[in-house]
Design a protein around this motif. Structure first.
Motif, PDB file in Angstrom:
ATOM      1  N   MET A   1      18.646  26.379 -48.102  1.00  0.00           N
ATOM      2  CA  MET A   1      19.183  28.040 -47.261  1.00  0.00           C
ATOM      3  C   MET A   1      19.308  29.531 -47.682  1.00  0.00           C
ATOM      4  SD  MET A   1      19.957  26.583 -42.956  1.00  0.00           S
ATOM      5  CE  MET A   1      21.478  27.152 -43.538  1.00  0.00           C
ATOM      6  N   SER A   2      19.030  29.950 -47.209  1.00  0.00           N
ATOM      7  CA  SER A   2      19.375  31.192 -47.644  1.00  0.00           C
ATOM      8  C   SER A   2      19.469  32.356 -47.233  1.00  0.00           C
ATOM      9  CB  SER A   2      18.765  31.550 -49.161  1.00  0.00           C
ATOM     10  OG  SER A   2      17.794  32.007 -49.104  1.00  0.00           O
ATOM     11  N   VAL A   3      20.364  33.815 -46.583  1.00  0.00           N
ATOM     12  CA  VAL A   3      19.979  34.801 -45.894  1.00  0.00           C
ATOM     13  C   VAL A   3      19.498  35.792 -47.673  1.00  0.00           C
ATOM     14  CG1 VAL A   3      21.063  36.630 -45.174  1.00  0.00           C
ATOM     15  CG2 VAL A   3      22.313  34.642 -44.393  1.00  0.00           C
ATOM     16  N   ILE A   4      18.375  36.100 -47.255  1.00  0.00           N
ATOM     17  CA  ILE A   4      17.906  36.581 -48.320  1.00  0.00           C
ATOM     18  C   ILE A   4      18.202  39.084 -47.496  1.00  0.00           C
ATOM     19  CG2 ILE A   4      15.488  37.955 -49.170  1.00  0.00           C
ATOM     20  CD1 ILE A   4      15.157  35.218 -50.276  1.00  0.00           C
ATOM     21  N   VAL A   5      18.561  39.592 -49.108  1.00  0.00           N
ATOM     22  CA  VAL A   5      18.228  41.252 -48.020  1.00  0.00           C
ATOM     23  C   VAL A   5      17.318  41.742 -49.682  1.00  0.00           C
ATOM     24  CG1 VAL A   5      20.463  41.157 -49.698  1.00  0.00           C
ATOM     25  CG2 VAL A   5      19.905  43.038 -47.924  1.00  0.00           C
ATOM     26  N   TYR A   6      16.169  42.283 -48.961  1.00  0.00           N
ATOM     27  CA  TYR A   6      15.906  43.433 -49.698  1.00  0.00           C
ATOM     28  C   TYR A   6      16.252  44.514 -49.401  1.00  0.00           C
ATOM     29  CZ  TYR A   6      11.892  47.050 -51.119  1.00  0.00           C
ATOM     30  OH  TYR A   6      11.379  47.705 -51.444  1.00  0.00           O
ATOM     31  N   THR A   7      16.764  45.339 -51.278  1.00  0.00           N
ATOM     32  CA  THR A   7      16.978  46.140 -51.916  1.00  0.00           C
ATOM     33  C   THR A   7      16.238  47.146 -52.737  1.00  0.00           C
ATOM     34  OG1 THR A   7      17.661  45.335 -53.558  1.00  0.00           O
ATOM     35  CG2 THR A   7      19.533  45.254 -51.713  1.00  0.00           C
ATOM     36  N   GLU A   8      16.075  48.097 -51.422  1.00  0.00           N
ATOM     37  CA  GLU A   8      15.260  49.281 -51.794  1.00  0.00           C
ATOM     38  C   GLU A   8      15.971  50.643 -53.224  1.00  0.00           C
ATOM     39  OE1 GLU A   8      14.380  51.940 -48.434  1.00  0.00           O
ATOM     40  OE2 GLU A   8      12.814  53.140 -49.631  1.00  0.00           O
ATOM     41  N   ASN A   9      15.330  51.126 -54.145  1.00  0.00           N
ATOM     42  CA  ASN A   9      16.488  51.423 -54.985  1.00  0.00           C
ATOM     43  C   ASN A   9      15.115  53.228 -55.013  1.00  0.00           C
ATOM     44  OD1 ASN A   9      14.295  52.660 -57.390  1.00  0.00           O
ATOM     45  ND2 ASN A   9      14.271  50.579 -57.053  1.00  0.00           N
ATOM     46  N   TRP A  10      16.299  53.898 -54.856  1.00  0.00           N
ATOM     47  CA  TRP A  10      15.684  55.742 -55.486  1.00  0.00           C
ATOM     48  C   TRP A  10      15.818  55.475 -56.675  1.00  0.00           C
ATOM     49  CZ3 TRP A  10      18.088  53.059 -51.444  1.00  0.00           C
ATOM     50  CH2 TRP A  10      17.017  53.462 -50.203  1.00  0.00           C
ATOM     51  N   THR A  34      25.455  29.925 -46.017  1.00  0.00           N
ATOM     52  CA  THR A  34      25.016  30.272 -47.530  1.00  0.00           C
ATOM     53  C   THR A  34      25.145  30.935 -48.052  1.00  0.00           C
ATOM     54  OG1 THR A  34      22.607  29.835 -47.834  1.00  0.00           O
ATOM     55  CG2 THR A  34      22.987  30.887 -45.538  1.00  0.00           C
ATOM     56  N   ASP A  35      23.887  31.467 -48.648  1.00  0.00           N
ATOM     57  CA  ASP A  35      24.641  32.110 -49.320  1.00  0.00           C
ATOM     58  C   ASP A  35      23.176  33.272 -49.716  1.00  0.00           C
ATOM     59  OD1 ASP A  35      26.665  30.749 -51.123  1.00  0.00           O
ATOM     60  OD2 ASP A  35      25.273  30.007 -52.624  1.00  0.00           O
ATOM     61  N   SER A  36      23.587  34.895 -50.029  1.00  0.00           N
ATOM     62  CA  SER A  36      23.139  35.864 -49.266  1.00  0.00           C
ATOM     63  C   SER A  36      22.911  35.647 -50.806  1.00  0.00           C
ATOM     64  CB  SER A  36      24.025  37.098 -49.208  1.00  0.00           C
ATOM     65  OG  SER A  36      24.967  37.036 -50.166  1.00  0.00           O
ATOM     66  N   ILE A  37      21.470  35.875 -51.172  1.00  0.00           N
ATOM     67  CA  ILE A  37      20.259  36.509 -52.104  1.00  0.00           C
ATOM     68  C   ILE A  37      19.881  38.219 -51.735  1.00  0.00           C
ATOM     69  CG2 ILE A  37      18.434  35.972 -53.775  1.00  0.00           C
ATOM     70  CD1 ILE A  37      18.929  32.846 -52.343  1.00  0.00           C
ATOM     71  N   ALA A  38      20.144  38.391 -53.310  1.00  0.00           N
ATOM     72  CA  ALA A  38      19.098  40.098 -53.125  1.00  0.00           C
ATOM     73  C   ALA A  38      17.903  39.758 -53.752  1.00  0.00           C
ATOM     74  CB  ALA A  38      19.931  41.025 -53.102  1.00  0.00           C
ATOM     75  N   ILE A  39      16.717  40.727 -53.489  1.00  0.00           N
ATOM     76  CA  ILE A  39      15.368  41.008 -53.681  1.00  0.00           C
ATOM     77  C   ILE A  39      15.391  42.928 -54.369  1.00  0.00           C
ATOM     78  CG2 ILE A  39      13.030  41.262 -53.823  1.00  0.00           C
ATOM     79  CD1 ILE A  39      12.820  38.969 -51.823  1.00  0.00           C
ATOM     80  N   SER A  40      15.465  42.871 -55.733  1.00  0.00           N
ATOM     81  CA  SER A  40      15.270  44.507 -55.918  1.00  0.00           C
ATOM     82  C   SER A  40      13.576  44.659 -56.607  1.00  0.00           C
ATOM     83  CB  SER A  40      15.682  44.749 -57.011  1.00  0.00           C
ATOM     84  OG  SER A  40      15.206  45.805 -57.631  1.00  0.00           O
ATOM     85  N   ILE A  41      12.911  45.249 -55.742  1.00  0.00           N
ATOM     86  CA  ILE A  41      11.802  45.791 -56.414  1.00  0.00           C
ATOM     87  C   ILE A  41      11.431  47.465 -57.197  1.00  0.00           C
ATOM     88  CG2 ILE A  41       8.928  45.797 -56.755  1.00  0.00           C
ATOM     89  CD1 ILE A  41       9.621  44.053 -53.989  1.00  0.00           C
TER      90      ILE A  41
END
Lengths: 323, 249
Positions: A1-10, A34-41
């Motif tokens: 289980m997790s919390v996912i956060v989508y992090t946009e970049n400029w 649970t843990d938080s996981i960040a996604i960076s594209i």
């Protein structure tokens, strides 16, 4: 289980709103044990990615691929959804900005996840999952239940305080499986404003309405905004008249902003205008009509002529800065 | 080329909203219903394109999910100039349900450009357009402030944070439209109102998509503190208060 956060970049950098959603995701992860996981594209340097760890993010998944150079809702959805499944995401958090608004509904269908958009606080409870959001353009708040296993939230800008929760975040690179998917969108040209505080990022917004009387009277308003490191905005009649560019129009059909301070100068405060600015922490009204509805929304007000008052405010800010 | 504009039926934006049944339902008494402002602008742009023979747009339709009591709003869209309308006979409780039903209408029809407003002025979700694109497997572009057709190619301006992008893409796609797409919403003329009476509204039954969310209750937003008035003869006091009392500058 997790919390996912989508992090946009400029251009490889994060903004204040990135750290707001990181903080939010980490606090939500705590509620869910649970843990938080960040996604960076995209290309973001390790040092910049590492900043997410200051806000409780335990793991950072960095994705780079030439096909993802320009934002494309379909491709980005595929990448984020694949990671969400792999990490058994219980909640996905995105910013309620242009990208977040484009991705969240697609992810919702892809992951069969119920959505609450533009939330401004943590859920009231996580089981059942109950969360508040503003509705009717800020005229009411609704408490909503999200009934699916996976949930998606978009967080309204400037609605929570950034908190320091240091974690040694591990950075992992991820190779997306895009198969033969290609973007249908061909970007011909990108124009970006430079050297100006963006209206949607600004902590202070100085906005003028028809009470400014003429486009020739804007100089002190612009000066006040500049002195306060703020952005300038305007009401709909002003942009419709062409006194100021459309990009500056704040209100229901224009930009929705929520700065710390919103100066409404010569703006009467029609429902449609307030719908776009009512989430501001402080509204300051300057208007020569003491019965203008803007004073009902404002915390500080001056009944008087903007042309006389603005230069004195400019002077007061200059004095403050030099003291 | 055919354009479908998805329309939402919302309280007039000047409505003072009230709730009934222990604050669990919107009190609809006395509410004036209108086409969601952004959908109205999308429809206006679609009709402008149809008026321009060079665009190749042959037909503009509208689609809506709602019970029979929403038909006056659909007739209004027909009076403004849409050629025909689709209504899915269901009371929708969330965006998921609306998008799932609209997707069925689109799959059964022949549409090249599907337009949705950026959000509805009632629940402010901003979700139907993106969900619809995903249900259909179509590309989508959000934040559209200009839509044109040049030599059979769709030309779009999309607003991005701090700027704009010019792009082209093939049909079909879902366009999510914001301010700028049309200057003023088109207003129905008497002739249009007369014609609207005989234009077809195709009604279909829902495929019974479930809502994924429910509203448990509503509450008015927290009241703001009363406005503190500053003497117009001494406006500098405002800056002092913002610095020392509000501590925001």
């Amino acid at each position: 289980m997790s919390v996912i956060v989508y992090t946009e970049n400029w251009d490889g950098l994060f903004k204040k709103q990135t750290f707001e959603i990181a903080t939010y995701a980490s606090k939500l992860a705590e509620m869910l044990n649970t843990d938080s996981i960040a996604i960076s594209i995209g290309n973001v340097a390790e040092e910049e990615l590492g900043k997410l760890g200051n806000h409780g993010i335990k793991q950072i998944i960095s994705v780079t691929d030439d096909k993802l150079k320009h934002f494309d809702g379909q491709l980005y959805t595929k990448v984020i959804a694949d990671i969400a499944v792999k990490e058994s995401a219980e909640v996905l958090v995105l910013a309620n900005n242009n990208c977040g608004k484009a991705l969240a509904p697609r992810l919702s269908v892809r992951l069969q996840a119920a959505i609450a958009s533009a939330v401004h606080e943590l859920p009231e409870s996580v089981n059942p999952f109950k969360i508040k959001k503003r509705v009717f353009s800020g005229n009411a708040v609704s408490l909503n239940e999200l009934k699916t296993k996976t949930k998606i939230l978009t967080l309204a800008q400037n609605s929570i305080d950034i908190e320091e929760m240091p974690e040694a975040a591990a950075i992992e690179t991820y190779t997306p499986d895009l198969g033969d998917l290609v973007s249908a969108i061909e970007v011909q040209e990108t124009e970006k404003q430079t050297g100006k505080v963006l209206l949607t990022d600004a902590e202070i917004v100085v906005s003028g309405g028809r009470g400014m009387k003429s486009p020739d009277n804007w100089a002190p308003l612009l000066e006040l905004a500049e002195l306060l490191d703020g952005a300038t905005a305007c009401s709909r009649p002003v942009s419709d008249e062409g006194w100021r560019p459309h990009e500056e129009h704040t209100g229901q059909t224009g930009k929705i902003v929520a700065p710390n301070v919103y100066f409404a100068i010569g703006i009467s405060g029609a429902t449609q205008h307030l719908a776009g600015v009512s989430s501001s922490k402080y509204i300051i009204a300057i208007n020569n009509d003491k019965d203008a509805p803007i004073f009902e929304a404002a915390q500080y007000g001056i009944v008087g002529d903007a042309a006389k008052i603005l230069p004195q405010l400019v002077e007061a800010v200059k004095e403050l800065k030099s003291s | 080329m055919n354009i479908l504009v998805c329309i939402s039926h919302v309280p007039d934006t000047t409505t003072k909203v009230k709730f009934s049944e222990n604050n669990t339902k919107l009190d609809t008494a006395g509410i004036q219903w209108v086409i969601n402002p952004w959908d109205e602008l999308s429809l206006t742009r679609a009709l402008e394109l149809k008026d321009d023979a060079a665009s190749g747009v042959k037909k503009v339709s509208v689609a809506h999910v709602g019970l029979a009591n929403t038909e006056p709003t659909i007739r209004k869209a027909l009076a403004i100039g849409a050629d025909d309308a689709y209504r899915v006979n269901a009371e929708a409780f969330d965006a998921h349900q609306v998008a799932a039903e609209l997707a069925e209408v689109i799959k059964a029809g022949s549409f090249d450009i599907i337009l949705c407003g950026i959000e509805s002025s009632d629940y402010n979700g901003s979700n139907v357009g993106g969900m619809l694109a995903e249900f259909l497997g179509y590309p989508s572009v959000s934040g559209i402030s200009h839509l044109g057709i040049e030599q059979e190619k769709v030309v779009i301006t999309r607003e991005i944070d701090g700027g704009k992008q010019q792009l082209t893409l093939p049909v079909p796609f879902v366009g999510i439209v914001q301010k700028g797409i049309a200057k003023e919403p088109r207003i129905a003329a008497m002739r249009g109102i007369m014609q609207a009476r005989t234009k077809p509204i195709h009604v279909s039954e829902p495929k019974a998509a479930d809502a994924q969310t429910s509203v448990l209750n509503f509450e008015p937003p927290e009241p703001r503190a009363d406005c503190k008035f500053i003497d117009p003869e001494n406006p500098k006091e405002l800056i002092t208060l913002l610095q020392n009392e509000a501590k925001v500058i």
